[in-house]
Write a protein that holds these residues in place. Structure first.
Motif, PDB file in Angstrom:
ATOM      1  N   TYR A 177      38.090  46.603  42.692  1.00 50.29           N
ATOM      2  CA  TYR A 177      38.066  46.122  41.154  1.00 50.29           C
ATOM      3  C   TYR A 177      38.200  46.922  40.296  1.00 50.29           C
ATOM      4  N   ASN A 178      39.525  47.406  40.187  1.00 46.03           N
ATOM      5  CA  ASN A 178      39.999  48.331  39.241  1.00 46.03           C
ATOM      6  C   ASN A 178      40.308  47.835  37.837  1.00 46.03           C
ATOM      7  N   VAL A 179      40.277  46.621  37.431  1.00 40.84           N
ATOM      8  CA  VAL A 179      40.612  46.045  36.323  1.00 40.84           C
ATOM      9  C   VAL A 179      39.113  45.699  35.396  1.00 40.84           C
ATOM     10  N   TYR A 218      53.183  42.417  35.569  1.00 44.04           N
ATOM     11  CA  TYR A 218      54.251  41.374  36.296  1.00 44.04           C
ATOM     12  C   TYR A 218      54.127  41.527  37.729  1.00 44.04           C
ATOM     13  N   GLU A 219      54.647  40.767  38.581  1.00 40.18           N
ATOM     14  CA  GLU A 219      54.975  40.959  40.026  1.00 40.18           C
ATOM     15  C   GLU A 219      53.653  41.787  40.639  1.00 40.18           C
ATOM     16  N   THR A 220      52.580  41.328  40.284  1.00 37.22           N
ATOM     17  CA  THR A 220      51.227  41.868  40.994  1.00 37.22           C
ATOM     18  C   THR A 220      50.078  40.679  41.316  1.00 37.22           C
ATOM     19  N   MET A 221      49.671  40.882  42.442  1.00 36.30           N
ATOM     20  CA  MET A 221      48.575  40.062  42.986  1.00 36.30           C
ATOM     21  C   MET A 221      47.424  40.422  42.448  1.00 36.30           C
ATOM     22  N   TYR A 222      46.481  39.546  41.970  1.00 39.14           N
ATOM     23  CA  TYR A 222      44.961  39.743  41.279  1.00 39.14           C
ATOM     24  C   TYR A 222      43.882  39.295  42.124  1.00 39.14           C
ATOM     25  N   GLY A 233      40.689  42.935  40.410  1.00 42.23           N
ATOM     26  CA  GLY A 233      41.334  43.927  40.932  1.00 42.23           C
ATOM     27  C   GLY A 233      42.604  43.870  41.273  1.00 42.23           C
ATOM     28  N   THR A 234      43.521  44.771  41.719  1.00 44.87           N
ATOM     29  CA  THR A 234      44.959  44.420  42.257  1.00 44.87           C
ATOM     30  C   THR A 234      44.656  44.642  43.702  1.00 44.87           C
ATOM     31  N   SER A 235      43.713  44.820  44.267  1.00 41.70           N
ATOM     32  CA  SER A 235      43.462  44.803  45.756  1.00 41.70           C
ATOM     33  C   SER A 235      42.436  44.340  46.025  1.00 41.70           C
ATOM     34  N   SER A 267      33.223  31.439  31.872  1.00 42.03           N
ATOM     35  CA  SER A 267      34.813  31.878  31.669  1.00 42.03           C
ATOM     36  C   SER A 267      34.828  33.006  31.141  1.00 42.03           C
ATOM     37  N   TYR A 268      36.072  33.601  31.374  1.00 37.63           N
ATOM     38  CA  TYR A 268      36.343  35.015  30.734  1.00 37.63           C
ATOM     39  C   TYR A 268      37.760  35.017  30.454  1.00 37.63           C
ATOM     40  N   THR A 269      38.403  35.514  29.586  1.00 35.40           N
ATOM     41  CA  THR A 269      39.686  35.785  29.228  1.00 35.40           C
ATOM     42  C   THR A 269      40.181  37.012  29.681  1.00 35.40           C
ATOM     43  N   LEU A 270      41.126  37.182  30.430  1.00 39.28           N
ATOM     44  CA  LEU A 270      41.839  38.458  30.963  1.00 39.28           C
ATOM     45  C   LEU A 270      43.184  38.743  29.916  1.00 39.28           C
TER      46      LEU A 270
END
Length: 578
Positions: free
Chosen positions: A534-536, A555-559, A528-530, A547-550
């Motif tokens: 867990y919104n992703v 850009y400019e985002t904390m995950y 998630g981005t917060s 393992s997992y590939t995102l």
């Protein structure tokens, strides 16, 4: 009077039987002449049976340069005699023989009143395949005495001829003895002679040995014919969940070219190491494969594999003694991850090829000690460790007296009962055994719930650049006693990549990786981005994947992400800045 009558009947029956056997074989020449003179070991006549003749183009006096009989007390192919013909290795040795020429050995006349097959053993030098010294062994069929127009049906310089005759080696690069078989069915109803031709193409060559020439009645193949070198295999004791491979099976086409596997019946837990659809064998061509067996509660202990081919069906009967794992022991086969969950590794490596399954671990020569350490053990009620090993030690080094030199590295099983602070060896490999393997059990006794075992490969030394000989030690199929905490909460997984709080990460195909968690049955992924949002990716069940590939990220985002066990909540929280 009665006794004489019985004897006469017996004699008549024996005579009748002899004629029947003789009719099946119309030529059987082993060249075992009476000469046993080691000083004069190249002689004539060439053959034992009457009717063999030669056509000599070499006019010199040395018999070795034309077809002759060669005697060796040690033997060359079969018995102590063979037919032979030679060529000079230098033009200076025998100028009259050092030129392109043919020397011919003719068989007696053969009445092919049925379908017959010629078989013969032969041996040539590897230089026969070299342009500078190329020479040939040919077989020709002579009809009506017309040697000049005889048809060549075999040549060692013809790859297809060699393969079709049943010889797999090509090019000819050894001094090995070969057996060739040739179909004479095209001459059924004719009287022929067989010409064995020694043919030089240049000014130098080497020798041909010929033996065991036979012509027998046979039934020619009309299609591919499938044949296995064996049809049974026993895996011995196999614990539930284990996987073992058979020794090699060899599938050979003994008929016409084009043998294919059309389908395979594979029972539960059984597999092959070849792709059946890719098999297409020429005459006399072979393919090797192994059969794997994985034991489960429902798999058969006596499975049958059926290979359906266009050359007949073949059945392989397998057998395994299925067993449950020893009570109180946990098996590690190193198949899922390396190092496995809860294990620690310092210098050992993974081997692609297992004593069990597809993977083993091993330690080899190193200038420092190497260790692989178990998870924490609970030995308050005692315990044993069982493991399978193979020590591979190959050296040609000898000491001053000519004796073999022992390996310089020691292999021990060490035990710690104080959390790894101190260790003592409880088992040591007997280096005098050299290359050796077995399954062994070591009693660890009663100790603490903070105990560990480790397999220890000691360092080797270098003496002025010379490394002492050492072995490679393979480890697999390890059964450990009670693991600490195995009835409680799974242990934490370990972060592998990307590093916590990593920045400037490329935003495409980001691989998230974690190490295995002891006692975990599987993993769920949260991204998630917060923090704690867990919104992703929200609880994706990844089974036992690590393992997992995102695919992409902003850009400019904390995950924030975490990998949690499927029957337990999160293990760790990590962040990466894009």
């Amino acid at each position: 009077m009665k006794n004489n009558y019985i004897l006469a009947l017996a004699s008549a029956f024996f005579f009748f039987g002899s004629v029947g056997v003789k009719a099946q074989t119309i030529l059987d020449e082993d060249f075992e002449t009476e000469n046993t003179d080691a000083e004069n070991n190249i002689t004539r006549p060439v053959a034992v049976e009457e009717g063999w003749t030669t056509i000599d183009s070499y006019s010199g006096s040395e018999l070795r340069y034309k077809w002759s009989n060669y005697y060796s007390d040690k033997g060359t192919i079969g018995g102590k005699h063979v037919a032979m013909c030679d060529g000079p290795i230098s033009a200076d040795f025998a100028p009259e023989a050092a030129k392109p020429r043919e020397e011919i050995l003719l068989s007696p006349e053969l009445d092919l009143n049925n379908t017959y097959q010629l078989s013969f053993d032969w041996k040539v030098s590897p230089v026969a395949a070299t342009a500078k010294s190329m020479y040939d062994l040919q077989v020709r069929v002579v009809v009506d005495g017309d040697v000049a127009n005889a048809e060549t049906i075999f040549s060692i310089q013809n790859k297809e001829d060699v393969k079709e005759s049943g010889v797999s080696e090509w090019p000819l690069s050894t001094w090995d003895t070969h057996t060739s078989k040739l179909d004479l069915s095209d001459w059924k109803g004719k009287k022929i002679k067989l010409a064995f031709v020694y043919k030089m193409y240049t000014t130098i060559a080497n020798i041909v040995y010929l033996d065991n020439v036979k012509v027998k009645k046979f039934t020619p193949a009309t299609s591919p014919v499938a044949k296995l070198n064996k049809t049974t295999y026993s895996y011995g004791d196999v614990y539930i969940g284990e996987k073992f491979y058979s020794d090699a099976f060899t599938l050979t086409n003994t008929g016409l070219k084009g043998l294919q596997i059309t389908s395979v019946d594979l029972p539960e837990g059984v597999g092959l190491t070849i792709d059946p659809s890719a098999v297409n064998l020429d005459k006399a061509q072979s393919v090797k494969f192994n059969v794997s067996y994985t034991a489960s509660i429902t798999s058969s202990a006596t499975p049958k594999v059926v290979l359906h081919t266009n050359g007949g069906d073949l059945t392989i009967n397998l057998k395994a003694n299925k067993k449950m794992a020893p009570d109180g022991l946990t098996e590690e086969t190193f198949e899922v991850a390396f190092p496995p969950a809860g294990w620690q590794n310092d210098g050992w490596s993974k081997s692609n090829g297992g004593l069990e399954g597809d993977v083993s671990v091993y330690a080899s020569g190193s200038y420092r000690d190497q260790y692989i350490t178990s998870p924490r053990l609970d030995l308050t009620k005692g315990g044993k460790v069982q493991f399978t090993y193979y020590n591979q030690y190959d050296t040609e080094e000898t000491d001053e007296d000519g004796n073999g030199v022992a390996q310089s590295n020691d292999i021990t099983l060490d035990l710690s009962t104080d959390g790894g602070k101190t260790w003592k060896a409880v088992w040591t490999f007997d280096y005098k055994k050299g290359t050796y393997g077995e399954t062994t059990t070591v009693d660890l006794g009663t100790a603490t719930d903070n105990s560990y075992v480790r397999w220890h490969n000691t360092a080797i030394k270098s003496n002025d650049g010379d490394v002492d000989p050492y072995s490679s030690f393979y480890l697999d199929r390890v059964f450990l006693p009670a693991l600490y905490g195995q009835e409680g909460t799974p242990f934490a997984a370990t972060l592998v990549a990307p590093a916590d709080s990593l920045t400037n990460v490329y935003n495409q195909n980001i691989e998230l990786k974690w190490g295995p968690a002891l006692f975990a049955e599987g993993y769920k992924l949260y991204v998630g981005t917060s923090e704690n949002v867990y919104n992703v990716v929200d609880g994706l069940d990844l089974k036992d994947a690590l393992s997992y590939t995102l695919a992409t990220a902003e850009y400019e985002t904390m995950y924030y992400w975490k990998a949690g066990q499927t029957h337990q909540i999160e293990l760790s929280v990590n962040s990466l800045s894009k």
